[in-house]
Design a protein around this motif. Structure first.
Motif, PDB file in Angstrom:
ATOM      1  N   GLN A 169      -1.517 -30.206 -10.541  1.00  0.00           N
ATOM      2  CA  GLN A 169      -2.652 -29.524  -9.922  1.00  0.00           C
ATOM      3  C   GLN A 169      -2.622 -29.513  -8.393  1.00  0.00           C
ATOM      4  O   GLN A 169      -3.116 -28.573  -7.765  1.00  0.00           O
ATOM      5  CB  GLN A 169      -3.958 -30.178 -10.383  1.00  0.00           C
ATOM      6  CG  GLN A 169      -4.213 -30.029 -11.875  1.00  0.00           C
ATOM      7  CD  GLN A 169      -5.495 -30.703 -12.298  1.00  0.00           C
ATOM      8  OE1 GLN A 169      -6.542 -30.080 -12.392  1.00  0.00           O
ATOM      9  NE2 GLN A 169      -5.430 -31.997 -12.548  1.00  0.00           N
ATOM     10  N   ASP A 180       0.617 -22.043  -8.580  1.00  0.00           N
ATOM     11  CA  ASP A 180      -0.684 -22.713  -8.479  1.00  0.00           C
ATOM     12  C   ASP A 180      -1.797 -21.884  -9.109  1.00  0.00           C
ATOM     13  O   ASP A 180      -2.958 -22.034  -8.750  1.00  0.00           O
ATOM     14  CB  ASP A 180      -1.020 -23.037  -7.023  1.00  0.00           C
ATOM     15  CG  ASP A 180      -1.155 -21.793  -6.151  1.00  0.00           C
ATOM     16  OD1 ASP A 180      -1.002 -20.671  -6.691  1.00  0.00           O
ATOM     17  OD2 ASP A 180      -1.405 -21.932  -4.942  1.00  0.00           O
ATOM     18  N   GLU A 207      -4.729 -23.621 -14.398  1.00  0.00           N
ATOM     19  CA  GLU A 207      -5.532 -24.836 -14.311  1.00  0.00           C
ATOM     20  C   GLU A 207      -5.311 -25.700 -15.547  1.00  0.00           C
ATOM     21  O   GLU A 207      -5.012 -25.186 -16.627  1.00  0.00           O
ATOM     22  CB  GLU A 207      -7.033 -24.499 -14.209  1.00  0.00           C
ATOM     23  CG  GLU A 207      -7.421 -23.753 -12.954  1.00  0.00           C
ATOM     24  CD  GLU A 207      -7.287 -22.258 -13.094  1.00  0.00           C
ATOM     25  OE1 GLU A 207      -7.462 -21.745 -14.223  1.00  0.00           O
ATOM     26  OE2 GLU A 207      -6.989 -21.595 -12.086  1.00  0.00           O
ATOM     27  N   GLU A 238      -6.933 -27.120  -2.913  1.00  0.00           N
ATOM     28  CA  GLU A 238      -7.389 -28.452  -3.329  1.00  0.00           C
ATOM     29  C   GLU A 238      -8.874 -28.442  -3.639  1.00  0.00           C
ATOM     30  O   GLU A 238      -9.310 -29.022  -4.655  1.00  0.00           O
ATOM     31  CB  GLU A 238      -7.085 -29.484  -2.243  1.00  0.00           C
ATOM     32  CG  GLU A 238      -5.613 -29.837  -2.103  1.00  0.00           C
ATOM     33  CD  GLU A 238      -4.864 -28.851  -1.208  1.00  0.00           C
ATOM     34  OE1 GLU A 238      -5.445 -27.797  -0.841  1.00  0.00           O
ATOM     35  OE2 GLU A 238      -3.688 -29.128  -0.886  1.00  0.00           O
ATOM     36  N   THR A 274      -9.497 -26.691  -6.936  1.00  0.00           N
ATOM     37  CA  THR A 274      -9.104 -27.520  -8.072  1.00  0.00           C
ATOM     38  C   THR A 274     -10.106 -28.636  -8.316  1.00  0.00           C
ATOM     39  O   THR A 274     -10.435 -28.947  -9.473  1.00  0.00           O
ATOM     40  CB  THR A 274      -7.701 -28.103  -7.835  1.00  0.00           C
ATOM     41  OG1 THR A 274      -6.777 -27.029  -7.605  1.00  0.00           O
ATOM     42  CG2 THR A 274      -7.235 -28.916  -9.035  1.00  0.00           C
ATOM     43  N   ASN A 310     -12.369 -29.067 -11.722  1.00  0.00           N
ATOM     44  CA  ASN A 310     -12.445 -30.317 -12.463  1.00  0.00           C
ATOM     45  C   ASN A 310     -13.888 -30.801 -12.583  1.00  0.00           C
ATOM     46  O   ASN A 310     -14.283 -31.325 -13.631  1.00  0.00           O
ATOM     47  CB  ASN A 310     -11.582 -31.390 -11.785  1.00  0.00           C
ATOM     48  CG  ASN A 310     -10.142 -31.345 -12.246  1.00  0.00           C
ATOM     49  OD1 ASN A 310      -9.770 -31.936 -13.247  1.00  0.00           O
ATOM     50  ND2 ASN A 310      -9.310 -30.617 -11.490  1.00  0.00           N
TER      51      ASN A 310
END
Length: 413
Positions: A108, A115, A118, A162, A165, A169
């Protein structure tokens, strides 16, 4: 390598040039065959071997897609199938937690090549267990701490990937926790986008909170008249049909009145069932403001070609695409009556030069000859073809396409 690996991995890996569309699609089909093999081997193969091959196949598939023209999405779909299989294989194989978490973090946050996929922590929860999930959450927190203060707009940040991601999450972990407040906070955000409200509804449906899902889907529907709200409206109606069927018809009617179209009318027609006559006049009158929608609804949903034909004329339909669909159906009712429409479509097609336009016009003229065959209008059709050949005598490709279609020559021969 194992026998399974020998069968699967060569179908995933390749050194071929995949920047060509056809080559990429062909290899994508090979990849799907490989995933089929993996899935069919699960019941009879050691889970550790399934995981090992799946893990290697996934790594190789990402290298493949990074250098492929995957416009058709075939390779991407194969990658997603492997991504869905990976957490199940990891759980069955009892993959060491530390090793699995290290890979999840690297996938990730440290993969500079690809990228746009997911990982779903909800899917990995069985493999991680409580201890592993706690460790995974800690690792995410460490990444966030290193980024510093959250930017007002992550897209303007040097760490936009970042932050994206981490936000992804956070959404999925809120779902895993069945935390209603966290779901609202992470999915609805500032509630300024209709799609975010629908995302919230979908999260609530996932955890079985159907009343909340319906409520948030309705909020997304009511947000504005944009395409996101229209999409949410269909989702809202679907939820009602599945869980509160008594409310579904009123919802479909409300959606039609807000977004009148042949599509929303068709869904209202289906929901109405035997009570459709109570809504027919309103629907037809409303759709008359957009003749293509009115005609397509009468043709495709009501399956009344004669009614659609009369509507097309009374509403002065000017959509060639809709007329083309209509004449296909009305030929079965009155073939000769369609000839003037076919002629208009041919003439409109020939306004633009080009082989494709000539080919379509020639095919339609051939169809006209078949419809008129044996009737008093057969000579008129051949006369039209002769006139078109003469008018466009300086278009050799048109003459060629007319010849290929078996149309008579300029003299009607």
């Amino acid at each position: 390598m194992s026998t399974l690996a020998d069968a699967v991995l060569p179908l995933i890996r390749t050194r071929s040039d995949l920047y060509r569309y056809s080559a990429a699609n062909a290899h994508g089909r090979d990849m799907h065959e490989a995933v089929d093999m993996l899935e069919s081997a699960i019941p009879t193969t050691d889970p550790a071997e399934i995981y090992s091959v799946t893990h290697k196949a996934l790594a190789s598939s990402l290298k493949v897609i990074a250098r492929a023209d995957d416009s058709a999405g075939i390779i991407g779909d194969a990658c997603r199938r492997l991504l869905e299989l990976h957490p199940r294989a990891a759980a069955a194989a009892r993959t060491p937690l530390g090793k699995l978490i290290d890979w999840m973090m690297k996938f990730q946050f440290d993969d500079d090549e690809v990228d746009y996929f997911e990982l779903d922590p909800v899917a990995y929860a069985p493999a991680l267990g409580e201890v592993g999930m706690a460790s995974y959450r800690k690792r995410l927190a460490e990444v966030e701490a290193k980024l510093g203060p959250r930017p007002a707009d992550r897209w303007n940040s040097g760490h936009s990937h970042e932050w994206f991601t981490l936000d992804w999450n956070a959404q999925r972990l809120a779902v895993l926790d069945h935390d209603i407040n966290a779901i609202i906070r992470t999915h609805a955000k500032d509630r300024k986008v209709a799609a975010w409200l629908e995302d919230t509804a979908e999260a609530f449906e996932e955890i079985g909170e159907i009343d909340l899902a319906i409520d948030w889907a309705k909020q997304a529907t009511d947000f504005d008249r944009g395409h996101q709200s229209l999409k949410a409206a269909d989702y809202w109606c679907g939820l009602l049909e599945a869980h509160r069927p008594a409310e579904a018809l009123d919802a479909r009617l409300a959606v039609f009145r807000k977004w009148p179209s042949s599509t929303s009318a068709a869904r209202l027609h289906e929901a109405a069932g035997k009570s459709w006559p109570d809504y027919r006049d309103e629907v037809v009158t409303t759709l008359a403001a957009n003749p293509p929608d009115a005609v397509l609804f009468a043709l495709l949903t009501l399956k009344e070609p004669a009614f659609a034909w009369n509507l097309a004329h009374s509403l002065a339909l000017d959509s060639d695409h809709t007329w083309s669909e209509l004449v296909k159906a009305y030929e079965k009712v009155d073939p000769l009556a369609t000839l003037p429409i076919h002629q208009r479509l041919v003439e409109n097609e020939l306004v633009e030069a080009g082989a494709q336009h000539y080919r379509l016009a020639a095919r339609r003229l051939a169809r006209m000859r078949k419809l008129a065959d044996g009737s008093e209008l057969a000579g008129d059709v051949d006369g039209l073809i002769a006139d078109l050949r003469d008018t466009h005598r300086r278009r050799p490709r048109l003459q060629q396409e007319f010849d290929r279609a078996g149309l008579p020559g300029a003299m009607g021969l």
